[in-house]
Design a protein around this motif. Structure first.
Motif, short mmCIF file in Angstrom:
data_model
loop_
_atom_site.label_atom_id
_atom_site.label_comp_id
_atom_site.label_asym_id
_atom_site.label_seq_id
_atom_site.Cartn_x
_atom_site.Cartn_y
_atom_site.Cartn_z
N GLU A 80 0.82 -1.21 0.00
CA GLU A 80 0.00 0.00 0.00
C GLU A 80 0.85 1.27 0.00
OE1 GLU A 80 -3.25 -0.18 -0.43
OE2 GLU A 80 -3.11 -2.37 -0.38
N ASP A 81 2.16 1.12 0.05
CA ASP A 81 3.09 2.26 0.08
C ASP A 81 3.57 2.52 -1.34
OD1 ASP A 81 5.20 4.04 0.32
OD2 ASP A 81 6.17 2.96 1.96
N PRO A 82 3.11 3.59 -1.97
CA PRO A 82 3.46 3.83 -3.38
C PRO A 82 4.96 4.00 -3.62
CG PRO A 82 2.14 5.65 -2.51
CD PRO A 82 2.21 4.62 -1.46
N MET A 83 5.68 4.62 -2.70
CA MET A 83 7.11 4.82 -2.92
C MET A 83 7.86 3.49 -2.81
SD MET A 83 7.35 7.86 -3.83
CE MET A 83 9.10 8.00 -3.92
N PHE A 84 7.47 2.66 -1.87
CA PHE A 84 8.08 1.34 -1.76
C PHE A 84 7.83 0.54 -3.04
CE2 PHE A 84 7.79 -3.18 -0.86
CZ PHE A 84 8.99 -3.42 -0.24
N MET A 85 6.60 0.58 -3.52
CA MET A 85 6.25 -0.22 -4.69
C MET A 85 6.97 0.24 -5.95
SD MET A 85 4.35 -2.70 -3.73
CE MET A 85 3.37 -3.30 -5.10
N ILE A 86 7.14 1.54 -6.13
CA ILE A 86 7.86 2.01 -7.33
C ILE A 86 9.33 1.62 -7.23
CG2 ILE A 86 8.40 4.37 -6.57
CD1 ILE A 86 7.16 3.88 -10.01
N GLN A 87 9.89 1.68 -6.04
CA GLN A 87 11.28 1.26 -5.87
C GLN A 87 11.43 -0.24 -6.15
OE1 GLN A 87 11.72 2.61 -1.84
NE2 GLN A 87 12.68 4.54 -2.45
N LEU A 88 10.47 -1.03 -5.68
CA LEU A 88 10.50 -2.46 -5.94
C LEU A 88 10.37 -2.73 -7.44
CD1 LEU A 88 10.63 -5.32 -4.79
CD2 LEU A 88 8.15 -5.21 -4.46
N GLY A 89 9.47 -2.00 -8.09
CA GLY A 89 9.31 -2.15 -9.54
C GLY A 89 10.58 -1.78 -10.29
N GLU A 90 11.22 -0.69 -9.90
CA GLU A 90 12.48 -0.28 -10.53
C GLU A 90 13.55 -1.36 -10.38
OE1 GLU A 90 13.18 3.34 -8.38
OE2 GLU A 90 12.31 4.59 -9.96
N LEU A 91 13.62 -1.95 -9.19
CA LEU A 91 14.61 -3.00 -8.97
C LEU A 91 14.32 -4.23 -9.82
CD1 LEU A 91 15.23 -2.78 -5.13
CD2 LEU A 91 16.89 -2.38 -6.94
N PHE A 92 13.05 -4.61 -9.89
CA PHE A 92 12.70 -5.77 -10.71
C PHE A 92 13.06 -5.53 -12.19
CE2 PHE A 92 9.21 -7.44 -7.66
CZ PHE A 92 10.13 -8.22 -7.00
N VAL A 93 12.82 -4.34 -12.68
CA VAL A 93 13.20 -4.03 -14.06
C VAL A 93 14.73 -4.10 -14.19
CG1 VAL A 93 13.28 -2.22 -15.82
CG2 VAL A 93 11.15 -2.65 -14.58
N ALA A 94 15.44 -3.54 -13.23
CA ALA A 94 16.90 -3.50 -13.30
C ALA A 94 17.53 -4.89 -13.28
CB ALA A 94 17.46 -2.66 -12.15
N VAL A 95 16.92 -5.83 -12.55
CA VAL A 95 17.47 -7.19 -12.48
C VAL A 95 16.79 -8.13 -13.47
CG1 VAL A 95 18.29 -6.97 -10.11
CG2 VAL A 95 16.02 -7.93 -10.53
N GLU A 96 16.04 -7.54 -14.38
CA GLU A 96 15.39 -8.26 -15.48
C GLU A 96 14.37 -9.30 -15.02
OE1 GLU A 96 18.61 -9.73 -17.89
OE2 GLU A 96 19.30 -7.70 -18.36
N ARG A 97 13.66 -8.98 -13.97
CA ARG A 97 12.54 -9.82 -13.52
C ARG A 97 11.26 -9.13 -13.99
NH1 ARG A 97 13.46 -11.32 -7.31
NH2 ARG A 97 11.29 -11.95 -7.61
N TYR A 98 11.04 -9.22 -15.29
CA TYR A 98 10.00 -8.43 -15.93
C TYR A 98 8.59 -8.83 -15.53
CZ TYR A 98 14.05 -6.97 -18.61
OH TYR A 98 15.27 -6.50 -18.97
N ASP A 99 8.33 -10.10 -15.31
CA ASP A 99 6.99 -10.51 -14.89
C ASP A 99 6.66 -9.94 -13.52
OD1 ASP A 99 6.49 -11.90 -17.24
OD2 ASP A 99 7.23 -13.81 -16.42
N ASP A 100 7.63 -10.02 -12.62
CA ASP A 100 7.43 -9.45 -11.28
C ASP A 100 7.28 -7.93 -11.37
OD1 ASP A 100 7.61 -11.95 -10.04
OD2 ASP A 100 9.78 -11.79 -9.82
N ALA A 101 8.09 -7.32 -12.22
CA ALA A 101 8.01 -5.87 -12.39
C ALA A 101 6.64 -5.47 -12.90
CB ALA A 101 9.09 -5.39 -13.36
N LYS A 102 6.14 -6.21 -13.87
CA LYS A 102 4.83 -5.89 -14.43
C LYS A 102 3.74 -5.98 -13.37
CE LYS A 102 1.76 -6.99 -18.25
NZ LYS A 102 1.52 -7.84 -19.41
N THR A 103 3.79 -7.02 -12.54
CA THR A 103 2.81 -7.18 -11.46
C THR A 103 2.85 -5.99 -10.51
OG1 THR A 103 3.02 -9.58 -11.58
CG2 THR A 103 2.07 -8.68 -9.57
N VAL A 104 4.04 -5.62 -10.10
CA VAL A 104 4.20 -4.51 -9.15
C VAL A 104 3.78 -3.19 -9.79
CG1 VAL A 104 5.92 -3.15 -7.88
CG2 VAL A 104 5.98 -5.64 -7.79
#
Length: 165
Positions: free
Chosen positions: A109-133
């Motif tokens: 529910e924390d938008p800043m946490f979620m965007i950071q998590l999404g950025e990390l998933f994109v950076a480490v090429e975990r695209y499915d996880d990134a898309k979900t987040v």
């Protein structure tokens, strides 16, 4: 069986003595616990300060010591993720972010946490996880005050993760 007056006094004195000894022991143990907590808090604060100053290696040493004593601390794992990301160890940062989320599932529910998590998933090429987040971020449809271009950044990251997949 009836107790005479001296026996009642001994029983009462024993109960009072037991309670007093218990209180003294509890006080001694609590003061030791307070000292440990204060030391860990000071170490955490030092790590946060070093991270803010850009001294990521020193910050990493400090937060590692905190995590040895408190491996299930949400805030320590989150700070470890931020420090690891700033050091360039994105896989380790992702692990700490996921552990933070495991410890506190309400972080979704924390938008800043979620965007950071999404950025990390994109950076480490975990695209499915990134898309979900990132789709979760997009659902909010608004931007937190700290990041007015939040939705644009989410859209950019989503496009990036879809293009690289």
């Amino acid at each position: 069986m009836t107790f005479n007056e001296p026996v009642r006094k001994y029983i009462l004195s024993g109960i009072v003595a037991f309670i007093l000894v218990g209180l003294i022991v509890a006080n001694v143990m609590a003061s030791k616990q307070d000292e440990k907590f204060a030391a860990k808090e000071a170490l955490y604060n030092q790590a946060a300060q070093l991270q803010a100053e850009g001294k990521f290696e020193d910050a990493w040493e400090a937060i590692s010591k905190v995590l040895k004593g408190e491996p299930n601390s949400e805030i320590a794992n989150y700070l470890a993720a931020i420090i690891a990301a700033n050091k360039g160890d994105l896989k380790q940062a992702t692990i700490y972010m996921q552990k933070t989320l495991d410890i506190n599932p309400h972080k979704v529910e924390d938008p800043m946490f979620m965007i950071q998590l999404g950025e990390l998933f994109v950076a480490v090429e975990r695209y499915d996880d990134a898309k979900t987040v990132l789709l979760r971020c997009q659902e909010w449809g608004w931007a937190p005050e700290e990041m007015p271009n939040y939705q644009e950044h989410v859209a950019t990251l989503l496009a990036q993760s879809e293009n690289l997949q």
